[in-house]
Each structure stands twice: as C-alpha cells, then as structure tokens.
Design a protein around this motif. Structure first.
Motif, PDB file in Angstrom:
ATOM      1  N   LEU A  18      54.259  33.532  20.402  1.00  0.00           N
ATOM      2  CA  LEU A  18      54.232  33.118  21.807  1.00  0.00           C
ATOM      3  C   LEU A  18      53.023  33.666  22.535  1.00  0.00           C
ATOM      4  O   LEU A  18      52.274  34.488  21.998  1.00  0.00           O
ATOM      5  CB  LEU A  18      55.524  33.550  22.509  1.00  0.00           C
ATOM      6  N   THR A  19      52.840  33.197  23.761  1.00  0.00           N
ATOM      7  CA  THR A  19      51.746  33.662  24.624  1.00  0.00           C
ATOM      8  C   THR A  19      52.313  34.360  25.854  1.00  0.00           C
ATOM      9  O   THR A  19      53.221  33.836  26.517  1.00  0.00           O
ATOM     10  CB  THR A  19      50.874  32.474  25.076  1.00  0.00           C
ATOM     11  N   LEU A  20      51.773  35.531  26.123  1.00  0.00           N
ATOM     12  CA  LEU A  20      52.096  36.234  27.370  1.00  0.00           C
ATOM     13  C   LEU A  20      51.077  35.795  28.412  1.00  0.00           C
ATOM     14  O   LEU A  20      49.912  36.223  28.389  1.00  0.00           O
ATOM     15  CB  LEU A  20      52.041  37.748  27.166  1.00  0.00           C
ATOM     16  N   ASN A  21      51.484  34.913  29.306  1.00  0.00           N
ATOM     17  CA  ASN A  21      50.586  34.400  30.335  1.00  0.00           C
ATOM     18  C   ASN A  21      50.534  35.353  31.522  1.00  0.00           C
ATOM     19  O   ASN A  21      51.540  35.975  31.879  1.00  0.00           O
ATOM     20  CB  ASN A  21      51.077  33.032  30.825  1.00  0.00           C
ATOM     21  N   TYR A  22      49.369  35.473  32.150  1.00  0.00           N
ATOM     22  CA  TYR A  22      49.238  36.315  33.328  1.00  0.00           C
ATOM     23  C   TYR A  22      49.825  35.621  34.555  1.00  0.00           C
ATOM     24  O   TYR A  22      49.583  34.426  34.782  1.00  0.00           O
ATOM     25  CB  TYR A  22      47.766  36.630  33.607  1.00  0.00           C
ATOM     26  N   GLY A  23      50.599  36.384  35.347  1.00  0.00           N
ATOM     27  CA  GLY A  23      51.104  35.845  36.606  1.00  0.00           C
ATOM     28  C   GLY A  23      49.977  35.625  37.596  1.00  0.00           C
ATOM     29  O   GLY A  23      48.838  36.049  37.377  1.00  0.00           O
ATOM     30  N   LYS A  24      50.310  34.995  38.695  1.00  0.00           N
ATOM     31  CA  LYS A  24      49.315  34.631  39.707  1.00  0.00           C
ATOM     32  C   LYS A  24      49.557  35.435  40.985  1.00  0.00           C
ATOM     33  O   LYS A  24      50.684  35.539  41.461  1.00  0.00           O
ATOM     34  CB  LYS A  24      49.419  33.135  40.009  1.00  0.00           C
ATOM     35  N   GLY A  25      48.481  36.005  41.547  1.00  0.00           N
ATOM     36  CA  GLY A  25      48.605  36.816  42.754  1.00  0.00           C
ATOM     37  C   GLY A  25      49.236  36.050  43.909  1.00  0.00           C
ATOM     38  O   GLY A  25      48.886  34.896  44.166  1.00  0.00           O
ATOM     39  N   LEU A  26      50.164  36.716  44.589  1.00  0.00           N
ATOM     40  CA  LEU A  26      50.808  36.114  45.765  1.00  0.00           C
ATOM     41  C   LEU A  26      51.302  37.254  46.669  1.00  0.00           C
ATOM     42  O   LEU A  26      52.467  37.650  46.585  1.00  0.00           O
ATOM     43  CB  LEU A  26      51.967  35.204  45.361  1.00  0.00           C
ATOM     44  N   PRO A  27      50.437  37.788  47.545  1.00  0.00           N
ATOM     45  CA  PRO A  27      50.870  38.866  48.450  1.00  0.00           C
ATOM     46  C   PRO A  27      52.050  38.420  49.315  1.00  0.00           C
ATOM     47  O   PRO A  27      52.202  37.225  49.606  1.00  0.00           O
ATOM     48  CB  PRO A  27      49.629  39.117  49.308  1.00  0.00           C
ATOM     49  N   ALA A  28      52.856  39.382  49.725  1.00  0.00           N
ATOM     50  CA  ALA A  28      54.043  39.067  50.535  1.00  0.00           C
ATOM     51  C   ALA A  28      53.678  38.285  51.793  1.00  0.00           C
ATOM     52  O   ALA A  28      54.431  37.398  52.217  1.00  0.00           O
ATOM     53  CB  ALA A  28      54.775  40.357  50.895  1.00  0.00           C
ATOM     54  N   ARG A  29      52.522  38.596  52.374  1.00  0.00           N
ATOM     55  CA  ARG A  29      52.125  37.922  53.623  1.00  0.00           C
ATOM     56  C   ARG A  29      51.841  36.425  53.417  1.00  0.00           C
ATOM     57  O   ARG A  29      51.858  35.653  54.376  1.00  0.00           O
ATOM     58  CB  ARG A  29      50.887  38.600  54.202  1.00  0.00           C
ATOM     59  N   ASP A  30      51.561  36.039  52.164  1.00  0.00           N
ATOM     60  CA  ASP A  30      51.229  34.638  51.884  1.00  0.00           C
ATOM     61  C   ASP A  30      52.425  33.826  51.390  1.00  0.00           C
ATOM     62  O   ASP A  30      52.294  32.625  51.144  1.00  0.00           O
ATOM     63  CB  ASP A  30      50.108  34.558  50.834  1.00  0.00           C
ATOM     64  N   ARG A  31      53.568  34.478  51.234  1.00  0.00           N
ATOM     65  CA  ARG A  31      54.744  33.768  50.725  1.00  0.00           C
ATOM     66  C   ARG A  31      55.411  32.970  51.834  1.00  0.00           C
ATOM     67  O   ARG A  31      55.557  33.440  52.963  1.00  0.00           O
ATOM     68  CB  ARG A  31      55.739  34.751  50.101  1.00  0.00           C
ATOM     69  N   ILE A  79      54.244  36.790  39.724  1.00  0.00           N
ATOM     70  CA  ILE A  79      53.029  37.310  40.365  1.00  0.00           C
ATOM     71  C   ILE A  79      52.219  38.129  39.365  1.00  0.00           C
ATOM     72  O   ILE A  79      52.611  38.282  38.198  1.00  0.00           O
ATOM     73  CB  ILE A  79      53.349  38.127  41.630  1.00  0.00           C
ATOM     74  N   ASP A  80      51.100  38.677  39.820  1.00  0.00           N
ATOM     75  CA  ASP A  80      50.133  39.268  38.898  1.00  0.00           C
ATOM     76  C   ASP A  80      50.497  40.649  38.373  1.00  0.00           C
ATOM     77  O   ASP A  80      49.701  41.250  37.642  1.00  0.00           O
ATOM     78  CB  ASP A  80      48.741  39.296  39.528  1.00  0.00           C
ATOM     79  N   THR A  81      51.672  41.165  38.695  1.00  0.00           N
ATOM     80  CA  THR A  81      52.126  42.410  38.064  1.00  0.00           C
ATOM     81  C   THR A  81      52.967  42.110  36.827  1.00  0.00           C
ATOM     82  O   THR A  81      53.526  43.023  36.223  1.00  0.00           O
ATOM     83  CB  THR A  81      52.963  43.257  39.039  1.00  0.00           C
ATOM     84  N   ALA A  82      53.065  40.841  36.465  1.00  0.00           N
ATOM     85  CA  ALA A  82      53.935  40.443  35.365  1.00  0.00           C
ATOM     86  C   ALA A  82      53.260  39.411  34.467  1.00  0.00           C
ATOM     87  O   ALA A  82      52.321  38.721  34.868  1.00  0.00           O
ATOM     88  CB  ALA A  82      55.242  39.879  35.915  1.00  0.00           C
ATOM     89  N   TYR A  83      53.757  39.329  33.232  1.00  0.00           N
ATOM     90  CA  TYR A  83      53.439  38.226  32.334  1.00  0.00           C
ATOM     91  C   TYR A  83      54.587  37.219  32.422  1.00  0.00           C
ATOM     92  O   TYR A  83      55.696  37.551  32.853  1.00  0.00           O
ATOM     93  CB  TYR A  83      53.354  38.699  30.882  1.00  0.00           C
ATOM     94  N   TYR A  84      54.326  35.995  31.967  1.00  0.00           N
ATOM     95  CA  TYR A  84      55.421  35.045  31.853  1.00  0.00           C
ATOM     96  C   TYR A  84      55.279  34.244  30.561  1.00  0.00           C
ATOM     97  O   TYR A  84      54.173  34.077  30.018  1.00  0.00           O
ATOM     98  CB  TYR A  84      55.513  34.119  33.066  1.00  0.00           C
ATOM     99  N   ILE A  85      56.407  33.773  30.050  1.00  0.00           N
ATOM    100  CA  ILE A  85      56.468  33.045  28.780  1.00  0.00           C
ATOM    101  C   ILE A  85      57.116  31.690  29.033  1.00  0.00           C
ATOM    102  O   ILE A  85      58.214  31.609  29.600  1.00  0.00           O
ATOM    103  CB  ILE A  85      57.296  33.828  27.736  1.00  0.00           C
ATOM    104  N   ASN A  86      56.443  30.642  28.623  1.00  0.00           N
ATOM    105  CA  ASN A  86      56.961  29.287  28.798  1.00  0.00           C
ATOM    106  C   ASN A  86      57.890  28.893  27.656  1.00  0.00           C
ATOM    107  O   ASN A  86      57.807  29.444  26.545  1.00  0.00           O
ATOM    108  CB  ASN A  86      55.805  28.286  28.856  1.00  0.00           C
ATOM    109  N   SER A  87      58.748  27.918  27.911  1.00  0.00           N
ATOM    110  CA  SER A  87      59.568  27.326  26.849  1.00  0.00           C
ATOM    111  C   SER A  87      58.656  26.604  25.867  1.00  0.00           C
ATOM    112  O   SER A  87      57.536  26.200  26.198  1.00  0.00           O
ATOM    113  CB  SER A  87      60.571  26.347  27.440  1.00  0.00           C
TER     114      SER A  87
END
Length: 369
Positions: A18-31, A79-87
């Motif tokens: 599998l691939t560990l994808n990088y999350g995308k930055g999203l500060p709380a103020r932009d949510r 977000i960018d503090t995490a990786y994510y894995i797709n199906s």
C-alpha cells in the motif's frame, strides 16, 4: 493453523502492499463546518465542507500521536499531521486497518523534538499477507465486534442526550415538576429570572471538588481499576480506587484540560479534579451541569505551555442552587438512564477485550478461518 494453510500467506513489506499518502494542510481557521470529518494524528479534530479522500479509508498518525490508526467509513479530510490509505482492489481495506494495529507503528519514532513516523521506515515493516478472500473473512469476523461496539456507543450517546434534555428542561428552562406554582424572581446575575427563594452561589460552596492523586506507570499495581489522568481514556489500570462511583472527572492538564467525563465505576483519579458519591450527593446532576457548560469549563485553562484547570477555579463557577428534594427526584429519574449507559459501557469493554485477543491471532494466521 496448518503449515499447508500458512503457505498461502505471503511474507511482504508494508511498502509492497500500500501507499501512505500525505494529508493536506487545513488550519482550523480555514475549516468550514460540513459533513466530512477532519482527521489529524489524534483522530477527528473537526469537520469541513469538502473532502480529500473517499471512504472507506485509513488514517495513520504521522506527527505527534504517531502510529495511531483510524478507520473512516465515509469520505474524509486527512490533514498534514497524518497519512491516509485509500481502498484498493488489491487488498481489503478493513483487513489492512486491523493489520496495522498489530505492527506497532507507535514505536517507530524517528524525530527527537516532535514524534514523527517516517514513511520509508514504516514501509519496511514485514508481515504475512493472506489472499483477498481470507482477508475479507478475517475482517468480517473482527467487524462484528466493532459493529456491536459502535451500536452500543450510539445508544449511549442517545441516552446521555435524553438525560441532558431532562436537565435542560428542569434546570435551565425551569419547567420542573410543580413549576406552575413557583414564582420567578430576578437573580441580579446573568442567570436572569430564577425560581423565587433559589440562590446563585459558587459551585464550591455547594459541593466538594477534590484533586486527584497522581500515580505513574512505575508505581501502578496491576489490577482492573481505571487510572484517569489528562487523556480521554484510562492511562493505566491499578489494583485499588481512590473514589466511590459514580465519579465526575475534569481533566487537569494537557490538550484535554477541562474535559468533563463520568465513570459509573470506582476509579483512581490521578491528573484530574473529581466529584464522587463518597462526599457529594447528586453526582449525576453535577455531571450534567458541568457537561452543559463544557465550553465555560474548558475556558478555565491556565498556562500557555501546559494548560491546566484547577479545582479552585471550578469552585468559583456560579451556579443556581437547586433544592435537595428536587435534586433527589431528578437523580431518581436520570439514575435509570445512566444505569443503562453503564451496562452498555461494560458490554463495550468486554467486546473490546475479546476483539483485542482475537485480532493478532487472526491477522497473523494463528487462528484458521
């Protein structure tokens, strides 16, 4: 499992699967509040009106709470503090979720200052991978436990909402039994009009708020009593308790400082303030009171480096003092609700224990399916 069966399991490295994808930055103020959960390394941290990854998918803690594993069944925003894995059609995403829990990714910290999980280090982790049908079988067995836990958790949430609704009706809207015969009078405070002869006073003048006694992993004596500190889950388990159930806790320090929780079992209160049945009657009422004012309680945090919430500050909270006879009637009603909640929480504890015993044996081929 027989040797012949294990031959169908291939030894592989994580990076081959599998691939560990990088999350995308999203500060709380932009949510922008929306239908999609926002995941960080410590789990759900908010919501947003758009998503990055389609569910079901997996989130893996990359910075801070490294190696934490979360499953999102719906579209989500990592977000960018995490990786994510797709199906993928190459593996069963639910099997991978359970497998990752056995790989001890939490131990792979590569950064000195802020804990970090290096993707290439994670990719080197080896394990036995069964064929896709076997993956699906294993995941379906473990999912039965998680589905039951999830169903119980939903029921617990509904029951707590019911109790909170009764609290609001009686003690916020003042529509308690017999309210028609009671006159309202101006309290001279932000509470406005309250029942005549009722008073506004400091919480500490009505109840006893105690400070927990710190205990560390080195001084814990092994047992089944939860040790409650600053986190949302018990830190350890000890042989004895220093409270009498039910117990309300308010986390004293850390990121969760001010978080209000209720335990229907005896606990060891460590890094928290607590209110328990041993010294304060009507504990369930005070839990719902503090829970209804969670934002205000969290706002009592002191300190910039390490936030703290102290008993003396909790004691200064202004509350409407309610007559004991009314509190007793309320406790009798909501006590039944909380008893149901307590039973469901015990069921979940048992289910988690059974699942956690099965999980490593199933995903490593120790039990044949």
């Amino acid at each position: 499992m027989t040797t012949q069966t294990l031959q169908k399991w291939n030894k592989v490295k994580l990076g081959q699967v599998l691939t560990l994808n990088y999350g995308k930055g999203l500060p709380a103020r932009d949510r922008v509040d929306g239908e999609y959960p926002v995941y960080g390394s410590a789990g759900i941290v908010g919501s947003h009106n758009s998503f990055v990854a389609k569910g079901p998918g997996i989130v893996v803690g990359r910075k801070g709470s490294i190696g934490e594993i979360y499953l999102s069944k719906r579209n989500y925003y990592p977000i960018d503090t995490a990786y994510y894995i797709n199906s993928s059609d190459k593996y069963d995403i639910f099997f991978i979720y359970y497998l990752l829990k056995t790989l001890l990714l939490k131990t792979l910290n590569t950064d000195a200052a802020v804990p970090g999980l290096n993707r290439n280090v994670a990719y080197q982790q080896e394990f036995l991978l069964p064929n896709l049908p076997t993956q699906k079988q294993i995941a379906s067995i473990l999912s039965i436990y998680d589905d039951l836990i999830e169903n119980n958790t939903r029921q617990i949430q509904i029951l707590e909402q019911m109790a909170q609704a009764v609290y609001t009706e009686w003690f916020v809207n003042f529509r308690f039994p017999g309210h028609e015969k009671v006159k309202m009078a101006d309290s001279g405070t932000d509470f406005g009009k309250i029942p005549e002869k009722w008073e506004v006073m400091k919480l500490g003048n009505r109840i006893n708020i105690s400070r927990g006694k710190n205990i560390t992993q080195n001084t814990v004596e092994e047992g089944n009593i939860p040790v409650v500190a600053g986190g949302l889950e018990p830190a350890y388990y000890h042989s004895t308790a220093n409270t009498e159930a039910p117990v309300v806790t308010v986390s004293a320090s850390g990121a969760n400082a001010g978080f209000v929780n209720l335990y229907m079992e005896n606990i060891w209160a460590s890094d928290c303030s607590y209110i328990d049945k041993g010294v304060t009657p009507f504990v369930l009422y005070y839990f719902l009171l503090l829970k209804s004012r969670q934002v205000e309680v969290t706002g009592l945090q002191r300190g910039s480096a390490q936030p703290h919430v102290y008993p003396k500050d909790l004691s200064e909270l202004l509350v409407v003092d309610v007559p004991d006879h009314l509190l007793k009637n309320f406790q009798d009603i909501v006590g039944t609700i909380f008893s149901f909640m307590g039973n469901l929480k015990k069921q979940n504890k048992t289910l988690r224990g059974s699942r956690d015993l099965l999980l490593p044996k199933l995903v490593t081929g120790g039990i044949r399916v």
